[in-house]
Enzyme design. Sequence first.
Site, mmCIF file in Angstrom:
data_model
loop_
_atom_site.group_PDB
_atom_site.id
_atom_site.type_symbol
_atom_site.label_atom_id
_atom_site.label_comp_id
_atom_site.label_asym_id
_atom_site.label_seq_id
_atom_site.Cartn_x
_atom_site.Cartn_y
_atom_site.Cartn_z
ATOM 1 N N ASP A 131 2.535 -9.250 -9.671
ATOM 2 C CA ASP A 131 3.007 -7.878 -9.521
ATOM 3 C C ASP A 131 4.487 -7.812 -9.888
ATOM 4 O O ASP A 131 5.310 -8.489 -9.269
ATOM 5 C CB ASP A 131 2.798 -7.389 -8.083
ATOM 6 C CG ASP A 131 2.918 -5.873 -7.983
ATOM 7 O OD1 ASP A 131 2.749 -5.179 -9.012
ATOM 8 O OD2 ASP A 131 3.190 -5.372 -6.878
ATOM 9 N N HIS A 138 12.038 3.280 -8.783
ATOM 10 C CA HIS A 138 11.434 2.706 -7.567
ATOM 11 C C HIS A 138 12.368 1.668 -6.947
ATOM 12 O O HIS A 138 12.625 1.701 -5.739
ATOM 13 C CB HIS A 138 10.080 2.068 -7.899
ATOM 14 C CG HIS A 138 9.482 1.300 -6.758
ATOM 15 N ND1 HIS A 138 9.062 1.906 -5.589
ATOM 16 C CD2 HIS A 138 9.258 -0.036 -6.580
ATOM 17 C CE1 HIS A 138 8.599 0.974 -4.758
ATOM 18 N NE2 HIS A 138 8.710 -0.209 -5.338
ATOM 19 N N ARG A 147 19.058 -0.867 1.705
ATOM 20 C CA ARG A 147 20.328 -1.559 1.486
ATOM 21 C C ARG A 147 21.414 -0.531 1.228
ATOM 22 O O ARG A 147 21.296 0.607 1.638
ATOM 23 C CB ARG A 147 20.200 -2.558 0.317
ATOM 24 C CG ARG A 147 19.338 -3.774 0.644
ATOM 25 C CD ARG A 147 19.351 -4.789 -0.490
ATOM 26 N NE ARG A 147 18.849 -4.230 -1.732
ATOM 27 C CZ ARG A 147 17.568 -4.256 -2.095
ATOM 28 N NH1 ARG A 147 16.677 -4.828 -1.326
ATOM 29 N NH2 ARG A 147 17.180 -3.718 -3.230
ATOM 30 N N GLU A 204 0.566 2.063 -3.615
ATOM 31 C CA GLU A 204 1.570 1.953 -4.674
ATOM 32 C C GLU A 204 0.873 2.280 -5.978
ATOM 33 O O GLU A 204 -0.107 1.620 -6.359
ATOM 34 C CB GLU A 204 2.182 0.547 -4.719
ATOM 35 C CG GLU A 204 3.125 0.287 -3.548
ATOM 36 C CD GLU A 204 3.930 -1.002 -3.668
ATOM 37 O OE1 GLU A 204 3.528 -1.892 -4.458
ATOM 38 O OE2 GLU A 204 4.953 -1.121 -2.973
ATOM 39 N N ASP A 238 -1.689 -0.931 -5.436
ATOM 40 C CA ASP A 238 -1.225 -2.110 -4.706
ATOM 41 C C ASP A 238 -0.976 -1.713 -3.248
ATOM 42 O O ASP A 238 0.145 -1.372 -2.866
ATOM 43 C CB ASP A 238 0.056 -2.635 -5.373
ATOM 44 C CG ASP A 238 0.597 -3.870 -4.688
ATOM 45 O OD1 ASP A 238 -0.195 -4.586 -4.052
ATOM 46 O OD2 ASP A 238 1.820 -4.109 -4.792
ATOM 47 N N GLN A 245 5.111 -5.924 5.960
ATOM 48 C CA GLN A 245 5.949 -6.352 4.834
ATOM 49 C C GLN A 245 7.407 -6.529 5.253
ATOM 50 O O GLN A 245 8.048 -7.528 4.945
ATOM 51 C CB GLN A 245 5.836 -5.302 3.718
ATOM 52 C CG GLN A 245 6.543 -5.664 2.426
ATOM 53 C CD GLN A 245 6.433 -4.550 1.364
ATOM 54 O OE1 GLN A 245 5.770 -3.541 1.575
ATOM 55 N NE2 GLN A 245 7.081 -4.746 0.243
ATOM 56 N N LYS A 258 0.573 -7.289 1.750
ATOM 57 C CA LYS A 258 0.075 -6.934 0.416
ATOM 58 C C LYS A 258 -1.309 -7.504 0.118
ATOM 59 O O LYS A 258 -2.074 -6.905 -0.618
ATOM 60 C CB LYS A 258 1.030 -7.492 -0.646
ATOM 61 C CG LYS A 258 2.422 -6.909 -0.603
ATOM 62 C CD LYS A 258 2.451 -5.590 -1.338
ATOM 63 C CE LYS A 258 3.879 -5.096 -1.521
ATOM 64 N NZ LYS A 258 3.900 -3.837 -2.260
ATOM 65 N N SER A 262 -6.072 -4.962 -3.203
ATOM 66 C CA SER A 262 -5.486 -4.151 -4.273
ATOM 67 C C SER A 262 -6.682 -3.560 -5.012
ATOM 68 O O SER A 262 -7.669 -4.261 -5.233
ATOM 69 C CB SER A 262 -4.672 -4.988 -5.254
ATOM 70 O OG SER A 262 -3.833 -5.893 -4.580
HETATM 71 MN MN MN Z 1 3.437 -3.405 -5.955
#
Ligand code: MN
Length: 428
Positions: A131, A138, A147, A204, A238, A245, A258, A262
């Site tokens: 991935d 994004h 951040r 996603e 995804d 996460q 994750k 998927s």
């Molecule tokens: Mn992804």
Amino acid sequence: MIKANDSNRKSWISVPKNSDFPIQNIPFGVFKKANKEICLGTRIGDTAIDLSQLNRLNYFKGIPLKKDVFEKDNLNEFLKQTKTVWRLVRDRIAEIFDIENQMDALHQKQALHPINTTQMMMPVKVGDYTDFYSSKQHAHNVGCMFRDPKKALLPNWLHMPVAYHGRASSIIPSGTNIHRPAGQQLLEAYNQPVFGPTKLLDFELEMAFITGQGKPLGEHISTSEAENYIFGMCIFNDWSARDLQKWEYVPLGPFLGKNFASSISPWIVTLDALEPFRIAGEVQKPDTLPYLKFRGRKNLDIHLEVKISSEAFKPTLVSRTNSKHLYWNIFQQLTHHSINGCNINAGDIMASGTISGEKPNSYGSLLELTWNGTKPITMPDGTKRKFLNDYDTVHMTACAKAKKYQIGFGEVKTKILPAKKTSFPLNY
Ligand code: MN
């Protein structure tokens, strides 16, 4: 000019107006027939076509195909053939179903199946799944949320297509429901981890490409060679459990947040069918290292949509964007992947990373659409979504639009079922 892309061609198989599958598409997939037999196929309009049957009936005469290449339950053997062979087969299919030609009624009965009598299966046995993280918007959005907005992109991002290795065996086709996964989350008020079903289940929106047989270990594929090693593309959802996460990813990256599933759209649209939709991507600044340079138009103009439905409301649009927004193109991704000598095999899947456009309604995940839950979306029944609820269904579609036809991917559609019962205590 690729013969099968002739925009004037019509088929003797009827194609509904605005179908994703005109004769210019000719995608490849695997379906189960009414009699439960699994076969490799293509699709025109609402008709699924059994390629092994066509081969047995000698329609691919003269093409250097391995004899049993279609007598399989996945496309991997076909993917091991060269691009020349892929192209000959697709061109031949266009010819067989061209309105100027006819097919024996018995042959039609043997090879054609109404799509609603079939069930789509996984098109390939995925060996490896990677991935990427190739949408600048994004990466910027995530950087701003978690951040410093002034330094949203990490220092490496503009120099390489960043990626991680995912889990191949939990990739599932459209229509396969998933259960809400459980795992560790940090209960921030107590600064303690707890175990339970994810509260922050997200999609996603991504596109993925499927590879042919690459080079052996130790060799690399250049950006110009990459064209020959990419078979086609599909839509890729995804799934992400954001709370799992967030707690687990330091310092090694995505794992249980994750790898529970998927989802992919089942028809692989060939790179050849997408040829008319090539456009230039964003100019890359700073200049890339020489191995990532490329010539020509390498981005793809494919419209993408995400809808959510539930038991209380019909599919409702939550995001509309386009794959042209990817900063790193698929050829750079494949080159970067192999530049250290990493081998590429037939049936590997490489996903783009979440595709987000510039506008807030073009973001490719709920994380971004609701800005980490701070701006919930109101659904038609008045309920709000920060993340996904049980019994929500996520629908993703992708479609490239030409003047006379469109090349679509169908959809990837997945329903969320409640978490499975576990024997472990939920201190949740
Ligand atoms: Mn992804």
